[in-house]
Design a protein around this motif. Structure first.
Motif, PDB file in Angstrom:
ATOM      1  N   LYS B  18      43.654  29.970  33.635  1.00 53.21           N
ATOM      2  CA  LYS B  18      43.328  29.353  32.181  1.00 53.21           C
ATOM      3  C   LYS B  18      44.709  28.761  31.890  1.00 53.21           C
ATOM      4  CE  LYS B  18      40.435  28.942  28.965  1.00 53.21           C
ATOM      5  NZ  LYS B  18      39.353  27.622  28.821  1.00 53.21           N
ATOM      6  N   THR B  51      42.459  38.159  29.647  1.00 46.62           N
ATOM      7  CA  THR B  51      41.593  36.648  29.451  1.00 46.62           C
ATOM      8  C   THR B  51      40.794  36.929  30.429  1.00 46.62           C
ATOM      9  OG1 THR B  51      43.321  36.108  29.127  1.00 46.62           O
ATOM     10  CG2 THR B  51      42.728  34.930  29.741  1.00 46.62           C
ATOM     11  N   CYS B  55      37.325  36.626  32.045  1.00 51.71           N
ATOM     12  CA  CYS B  55      36.791  34.953  33.079  1.00 51.71           C
ATOM     13  C   CYS B  55      35.840  35.517  33.809  1.00 51.71           C
ATOM     14  CB  CYS B  55      38.533  34.638  33.477  1.00 51.71           C
ATOM     15  SG  CYS B  55      39.272  33.173  32.657  1.00 51.71           S
ATOM     16  N   PRO B  62      37.253  29.247  32.625  1.00 58.15           N
ATOM     17  CA  PRO B  62      38.817  29.052  33.887  1.00 58.15           C
ATOM     18  C   PRO B  62      38.250  28.096  33.505  1.00 58.15           C
ATOM     19  CG  PRO B  62      37.137  30.712  34.668  1.00 58.15           C
ATOM     20  CD  PRO B  62      36.466  30.311  33.474  1.00 58.15           C
ATOM     21  N   ASP B  63      40.067  27.348  33.789  1.00 59.01           N
ATOM     22  CA  ASP B  63      40.451  26.081  34.056  1.00 59.01           C
ATOM     23  C   ASP B  63      40.363  25.382  35.529  1.00 59.01           C
ATOM     24  OD1 ASP B  63      40.952  25.463  31.482  1.00 59.01           O
ATOM     25  OD2 ASP B  63      43.139  25.988  31.741  1.00 59.01           O
TER      26      ASP B  63
END
Lengths: 220, 268
Positions: B18, B51, B55, B62-63
């Protein structure tokens, strides 16, 4: 010394009452319609989609940043020429005033919504609410409380703005009192009575809203 | 087959990434929490632990990587579409979260706060929801505060209402995001004892905390994060008493690691 003579107005009472009815009815329509436009404007300007935000902001600024008197004249005289849209004076002025008020309502509603702590909608989301549910159940009930004084203020302005529809010959209270003043040669008495009539309606309203606010504030 | 994976781990996170802008907050994080397990996440602020927690219930998207809680698994990154709002909402309904600043709904009483999830999300009948909510309030020791608004409660009481609110959704896992960090010191104990009770009942939990002594007591696993990576991971007591990594040692040197937990007043 000027000799006041309010007694003369009595013979115009039906004219005044008619005008007052139009003014009050007009206000109800433009406040309700304005709130609808305001809701669209507010949610539009908070949209995830750029095009929607852009459209909403264009509407808001177009009506917020131009004079209402110009808008009234424009809706009635310019739209038929430019777009071929013919409207009665009443429709044109109701539309112009609603959009004008709506642009201000938009900003009030948007401001109320974004003033609510982000943690509130996060808590809603964490419980499993959809964004719509958390807006309805969590954010709006809190935001509306904060919006009420400003919405009331704007509605008072709207009530008084209806006096401008007299330029399109809509027979509201101000228009009818112009008739009465010309007829009686007593403009001072006539317009003083008009001012008193506006205040007599608005002051009790503001008191009711203040009471309501206090009752709503109990939970905070 | 999925039966075994369910019993071995309730939460499974793989390759989680992320970034916020150019700031890479999570770099390839993996995490497993056993069913009934309690994992404590510790680390300096900015380490990415909050974070990571956010998530797990996808409050933060999230990326890259994957997140699984129970039987629901989400894949993120290259070509993977973000889940739609309905799917997200259904998933979050199975995970409870407790926030640092409580985030109680100020326009509702304690009881209404706890009823809100069951009524709005689970579409439970009001009477059933009220029974459930009263039971949860009693569980956190606040049965008699049901009709009070959050503004009239102490910080510790607010946080216990928030825990009851999350529990009323009967979640599979509970996530605690620095649940005691905003509390006056004398109110920390009452919240920790509620969390401890949940642990003893077998609730699967991930706890972001600065209460090292508490983590040592309650968590069975401990993860130390710094700069978006897991620096050290292991049984809580082992990591706290004998940290292997220098960074962990340096961080833990700021805390009292053992000793009595703050007392839960009223109950003890």
């Amino acid at each position: 010394m000027y000799q006041w003579d309010f007694g003369i107005l009595w013979s115009y009472r039906w004219l005044f009452l008619n005008g007052l009815g139009v003014t009050v009815g007009f206000t109800v329509v433009i406040v309700l319609l304005g709130l609808v436009f305001g809701l669209f404007g507010a949610f539009g300007s908070l949209s995830r989609f750029r095009a929607v935000r852009f459209t909403a902001l264009t509407f808001i600024e177009a009506f917020r940043c131009t004079p209402i008197l110009v808008q009234l004249i424009w809706f009635y005289y310019a739209l038929p020429i430019l777009a071929g849209v013919e409207m009665t004076p009443i429709t044109a002025s109701a539309l112009a005033l609603s959009l004008y008020g709506g642009s201000f309502y938009s900003e009030i509603i948007r401001g109320g919504i974004i003033s609510i702590d982000k943690g509130q909608s996060e808590a809603g989301a964490a419980l499993g609410m959809t964004p719509g549910q958390s807006m309805r159940r969590i954010v709006l009930p809190q935001a509306i409380k904060r919006m009420i004084p400003a919405l009331m203020n704007q509605s008072i302005i709207q009530f008084k703005n209806t006096s401008l529809v007299s330029v399109l010959a809509v027979p509201d209270l101000v228009y009818q009192s112009q008739v009465a003043a010309h007829d009686s040669y007593r403009p001072l008495e006539t317009y003083t009575a008009v001012a008193v009539a506006y205040a007599a309606i608005l002051i009790p309203l503001t008191i009711i809203v203040r009471r309501g606010e206090k009752r709503l504030a109990v939970s905070e | 087959m999925s039966e075994t994976s369910k019993t071995t781990s309730k939460i499974e996170i793989r390759g989680l990434r992320k970034s916020f802008g150019s700031n890479e907050v999570l770099k390839n994080i993996g995490l497993d929490v056993a069913k009934g397990g309690v994992v404590a996440l510790i680390g300096p602020s900015g380490s990415g632990k909050s974070t990571l927690l956010r998530c797990i219930n996808l409050l933060v998207a999230p990326d890259g990587g994957s997140v699984r809680v129970g039987d629901t698994r989400f894949q993120f990154g290259d070509g993977a579409k973000l889940p739609d709002v309905k799917t997200l909402a259904r998933f979050r309904a199975t995970t409870g979260m407790v926030f640092q600043h409580f985030n109680l709904f100020p326009h509702m009483t304690a009881l209404q706060n706890v009823m809100e999830g069951p009524v709005t999300v689970r579409r439970m009948a009001k009477a059933d929801a009220e029974r459930l909510a009263r039971a949860q309030l009693a569980k956190v020791g606040l049965a008699e505060k049901a009709q009070q608004y959050p503004a009239t409660l102490s910080g510790g009481q607010k946080q216990r209402v928030a825990i009851a609110r999350a529990l009323a959704m009967e979640p599979d896992v509970m996530l605690f995001d620095e649940a005691t960090s905003a509390l006056d010191p004398e109110l920390v104990g009452e919240v920790l004892s509620v969390i401890q009770q949940l642990a003893s009942e077998g609730m699967t939990m991930v706890i972001v905390t600065h209460e090292i002594a508490f983590a040592r007591e309650v968590a069975d696993r401990l993860i130390f994060m710094r700069d978006g990576i897991v620096v050290e991971e292991g049984p809580a007591r082992q990591v706290i008493d004998n940290p292997r990594e220098a960074a962990t040692r340096a961080f833990l040197s700021h805390f009292h690691r053992t000793g009595a937990l703050p007392p839960a007043n009223a109950t003890s």
